[in-house]
Design a protein around this motif. Structure first.
Motif, PDB file in Angstrom:
ATOM      1  N   ALA A  50       7.979  12.656   3.970  1.00  0.00           N
ATOM      2  CA  ALA A  50       6.832  13.077   4.771  1.00  0.00           C
ATOM      3  C   ALA A  50       5.977  11.899   5.216  1.00  0.00           C
ATOM      4  CB  ALA A  50       5.971  14.054   3.956  1.00  0.00           C
ATOM      5  N   TYR A  51       6.386  10.686   4.900  1.00  0.00           N
ATOM      6  CA  TYR A  51       5.597   9.514   5.272  1.00  0.00           C
ATOM      7  C   TYR A  51       5.513   9.413   6.798  1.00  0.00           C
ATOM      8  CZ  TYR A  51       3.816   4.722   4.996  1.00  0.00           C
ATOM      9  OH  TYR A  51       3.045   3.592   5.093  1.00  0.00           O
ATOM     10  N   LYS A  52       4.417   8.854   7.283  1.00  0.00           N
ATOM     11  CA  LYS A  52       4.177   8.836   8.729  1.00  0.00           C
ATOM     12  C   LYS A  52       5.210   8.011   9.492  1.00  0.00           C
ATOM     13  CE  LYS A  52       0.871   4.977   8.603  1.00  0.00           C
ATOM     14  NZ  LYS A  52      -0.472   4.509   9.030  1.00  0.00           N
ATOM     15  N   TYR A  53       5.859   7.066   8.810  1.00  0.00           N
ATOM     16  CA  TYR A  53       6.904   6.274   9.444  1.00  0.00           C
ATOM     17  C   TYR A  53       8.256   6.613   8.822  1.00  0.00           C
ATOM     18  CZ  TYR A  53       3.143   3.452  11.425  1.00  0.00           C
ATOM     19  OH  TYR A  53       2.034   3.043  12.119  1.00  0.00           O
ATOM     20  N   ARG A  54       9.296   6.457   9.627  1.00  0.00           N
ATOM     21  CA  ARG A  54      10.634   6.847   9.188  1.00  0.00           C
ATOM     22  C   ARG A  54      11.183   5.871   8.158  1.00  0.00           C
ATOM     23  NH1 ARG A  54      13.887   8.847  14.032  1.00  0.00           N
ATOM     24  NH2 ARG A  54      12.235  10.376  13.808  1.00  0.00           N
ATOM     25  N   MET A  55      11.707   6.416   7.060  1.00  0.00           N
ATOM     26  CA  MET A  55      12.349   5.634   6.011  1.00  0.00           C
ATOM     27  C   MET A  55      13.643   6.319   5.622  1.00  0.00           C
ATOM     28  SD  MET A  55       9.509   4.170   3.387  1.00  0.00           S
ATOM     29  CE  MET A  55       8.588   2.698   3.811  1.00  0.00           C
ATOM     30  N   ASN A  56      14.481   5.557   4.926  1.00  0.00           N
ATOM     31  CA  ASN A  56      15.785   6.069   4.544  1.00  0.00           C
ATOM     32  C   ASN A  56      16.042   5.710   3.082  1.00  0.00           C
ATOM     33  OD1 ASN A  56      18.377   7.190   4.813  1.00  0.00           O
ATOM     34  ND2 ASN A  56      19.252   5.173   5.139  1.00  0.00           N
ATOM     35  N   VAL A  57      16.417   6.699   2.267  1.00  0.00           N
ATOM     36  CA  VAL A  57      16.795   6.450   0.877  1.00  0.00           C
ATOM     37  C   VAL A  57      18.277   6.115   0.850  1.00  0.00           C
ATOM     38  CG1 VAL A  57      16.973   7.422  -1.438  1.00  0.00           C
ATOM     39  CG2 VAL A  57      15.021   8.014   0.005  1.00  0.00           C
ATOM     40  N   ASP A  63       9.601  13.726  -1.706  1.00  0.00           N
ATOM     41  CA  ASP A  63       8.791  14.387  -0.673  1.00  0.00           C
ATOM     42  C   ASP A  63       7.857  13.398   0.009  1.00  0.00           C
ATOM     43  OD1 ASP A  63       9.955  16.821  -1.180  1.00  0.00           O
ATOM     44  OD2 ASP A  63       8.388  17.490  -2.560  1.00  0.00           O
ATOM     45  N   TYR A  64       7.288  12.497  -0.774  1.00  0.00           N
ATOM     46  CA  TYR A  64       6.362  11.493  -0.226  1.00  0.00           C
ATOM     47  C   TYR A  64       7.068  10.595   0.783  1.00  0.00           C
ATOM     48  CZ  TYR A  64       3.438   7.253  -0.210  1.00  0.00           C
ATOM     49  OH  TYR A  64       2.693   6.169   0.160  1.00  0.00           O
ATOM     50  N   ILE A  65       8.288  10.197   0.452  1.00  0.00           N
ATOM     51  CA  ILE A  65       9.056   9.328   1.358  1.00  0.00           C
ATOM     52  C   ILE A  65       9.422  10.076   2.633  1.00  0.00           C
ATOM     53  CG2 ILE A  65      11.227   8.065   1.622  1.00  0.00           C
ATOM     54  CD1 ILE A  65      11.088   7.524  -1.408  1.00  0.00           C
ATOM     55  N   MET A 110       0.821  -1.200   0.000  1.00  0.00           N
ATOM     56  CA  MET A 110       0.000   0.000   0.000  1.00  0.00           C
ATOM     57  C   MET A 110       0.863   1.262   0.000  1.00  0.00           C
ATOM     58  SD  MET A 110      -2.859  -1.345  -0.323  1.00  0.00           S
ATOM     59  CE  MET A 110      -3.777   0.195  -0.373  1.00  0.00           C
ATOM     60  N   PHE A 111       1.993   1.213   0.684  1.00  0.00           N
ATOM     61  CA  PHE A 111       2.920   2.350   0.643  1.00  0.00           C
ATOM     62  C   PHE A 111       3.419   2.569  -0.778  1.00  0.00           C
ATOM     63  CE2 PHE A 111       7.419   3.519   0.400  1.00  0.00           C
ATOM     64  CZ  PHE A 111       7.371   4.801   0.921  1.00  0.00           C
ATOM     65  N   MET A 112       3.800   1.465  -1.453  1.00  0.00           N
ATOM     66  CA  MET A 112       4.314   1.579  -2.814  1.00  0.00           C
ATOM     67  C   MET A 112       3.233   2.109  -3.768  1.00  0.00           C
ATOM     68  SD  MET A 112       7.435   0.852  -2.616  1.00  0.00           S
ATOM     69  CE  MET A 112       8.521   0.096  -1.383  1.00  0.00           C
ATOM     70  N   LYS A 113       1.986   1.709  -3.551  1.00  0.00           N
ATOM     71  CA  LYS A 113       0.921   2.220  -4.404  1.00  0.00           C
ATOM     72  C   LYS A 113       0.767   3.726  -4.256  1.00  0.00           C
ATOM     73  CE  LYS A 113      -1.426   0.464  -6.770  1.00  0.00           C
ATOM     74  NZ  LYS A 113      -1.219   0.269  -8.242  1.00  0.00           N
ATOM     75  N   GLY A 114       1.109   4.269  -3.094  1.00  0.00           N
ATOM     76  CA  GLY A 114       1.031   5.711  -2.891  1.00  0.00           C
ATOM     77  C   GLY A 114       2.073   6.478  -3.669  1.00  0.00           C
ATOM     78  N   ILE A 115       3.098   5.783  -4.165  1.00  0.00           N
ATOM     79  CA  ILE A 115       4.136   6.443  -4.964  1.00  0.00           C
ATOM     80  C   ILE A 115       3.604   6.805  -6.339  1.00  0.00           C
ATOM     81  CG2 ILE A 115       6.367   6.053  -6.098  1.00  0.00           C
ATOM     82  CD1 ILE A 115       7.200   4.389  -3.710  1.00  0.00           C
TER      83      ILE A 115
END
Length: 371
Positions: free
Chosen positions: A170-177, A166-168, A89-94
């Motif tokens: 501002a996502y509600k959970y922490r992620m790292n590129v 920006d989506y990554i 579902m996160f990926m679909k938001g991309i």
């Protein structure tokens, strides 16, 4: 016996009695007294320390509650699990199709979560009332920290790439590129490339996994394809490879069977095999050579080459796998794909063990789809 001898004997006996009293009565008592004095000194020091701390009791209780709240606030930035449904579902938001915001996800690797740190239960976590006093109760909970990598192949507009970042962030959970590369096609004004994300979770205590709600009609074969109003299948979203039409065919069976090797790879009428009961790394390279698209597959040092027909749009890899037989059945493959051509490498996996797959995708570059 003379009086002198009797006097000497009495003196000696008195000395022996005095020595015995000293050795067996006085000295042990003095040693016990010294030990008790030392213990009393230690207990008095601890008593004085606790007495001084008692003055700040309310302050310590308040600080404990404050730090517990801060801890809960920090771990709220991480989900309790890294369920693949939530990741999808996160990926679909991309994906975006909004004017100049164009972004399409061609393929996603849903990485397996791996534990990398354990948070201990050193801090007090709860308070309880005991008469007029407040008692701090230590927590017995521990928290496990997990990480998973998600390699994503995308294409879209320049504004779409910025919106993706920006989506990554501002996502509600922490992620790292962890990596991002961009290629630009001046003819089509399309940007494409790969981005690798690291997602994290913290499980333990009374943390609950997120729930997801979708409006996808139940009963379709593919969550994002098929059903009323769904998009039509395409080479980037669904496999065009079948057991009958493919450029490379890989068969995976129990390596301990007597009929055939555990891994058999067929390409252009030639075979390569691997018989050991472990996971073998297979490297597939697809590139253009003298105007032809050529695939080279390396199986434990043995190479097979296949040349695609003119006009081919897809390099097909069909993997026919099977369920595990028992706990001693551990063979499988890790497929690394390097696609330096303009066509797509489309991988179709059939019959793999759902709980312990024989097939896994390793590194990949270029347009690669796994179904």
């Amino acid at each position: 016996m003379s009086k002198n001898n009797i006097s000497i004997i009495l003196v000696l006996l008195a000395i022996v009695i005095a020595g015995g009293v000293y050795m067996y009565v006085y000295k042990p008592n003095m040693d016990d007294k010294a030990a008790l004095d030392s213990e009393i000194e230690t207990l008095e020091a601890r008593y004085n320390e606790l007495k001084a701390m008692e003055v700040h009791r309310d302050e310590y209780i308040a600080k404990t509650e404050e730090y517990n709240e801060k801890f809960e606030d920090e771990i709220s930035y991480f989900p309790a699990t890294l369920d693949q449904e939530i990741s999808v579902m996160f990926m679909k938001g991309i994906e975006k199709d909004q004017g100049n915001l164009q972004m399409a996800v061609n393929s996603v690797g849903l990485g397996q979560q791996q534990a990398f740190y354990t948070l201990g239960a050193g801090a007090a976590a709860a308070t309880a009332s005991d008469g007029t006093d407040t008692v701090i109760t230590p927590s017995s909970a521990t928290y496990e920290c997990y990480r998973a990598s998600f390699p994503v192949t995308y294409e879209g507009s320049y504004e779409g790439i910025k919106d993706l970042v920006d989506y990554i962030m501002a996502y509600k959970y922490r992620m790292n590129v962890t990596s991002l590369n961009i290629a630009y096609d001046a003819n089509t004004n399309i940007y494409s490339g790969n981005i690798t994300l690291d997602a994290y979770s913290v499980s333990g205590g009374d943390r609950q996994a997120d729930s997801i709600t979708t409006d996808t009609t139940n009963g379709v074969d593919n969550l994002f394809l098929g059903g009323a109003g769904a998009a039509a299948p395409s080479a980037s979203g669904a496999s065009t490879v079948s057991s009958a039409i493919n450029d490379v065919r890989i068969v995976l069976n129990n390596a301990n069977n007597d009929a055939a090797p555990g891994v058999v790879v067929t390409a252009a009428g030639s075979d390569a095999s691997y018989s050991d009961n472990d996971v073998v790394t297979i490297d597939l390279t697809v590139e253009e050579q003298d105007g032809k698209v050529v695939g080279t597959i390396d199986v434990d040092g043995e190479e097979l080459t296949v040349e695609l027909a003119d006009g081919a749009k897809v390099f097909g890899v069909y993997v026919k796998s099977s369920d595990r037989v028992d706990s001693d059945d551990t063979n499988g493959i890790k497929l690394n794909v390097t696609n330096n051509s303009d066509i797509s490498v489309d991988i179709k996996v059939d019959g793999d063990d759902s709980s312990s797959p024989r097939f896994s995708i390793g590194s990949r570059s270029g347009s690669v789809t796994v179904n």
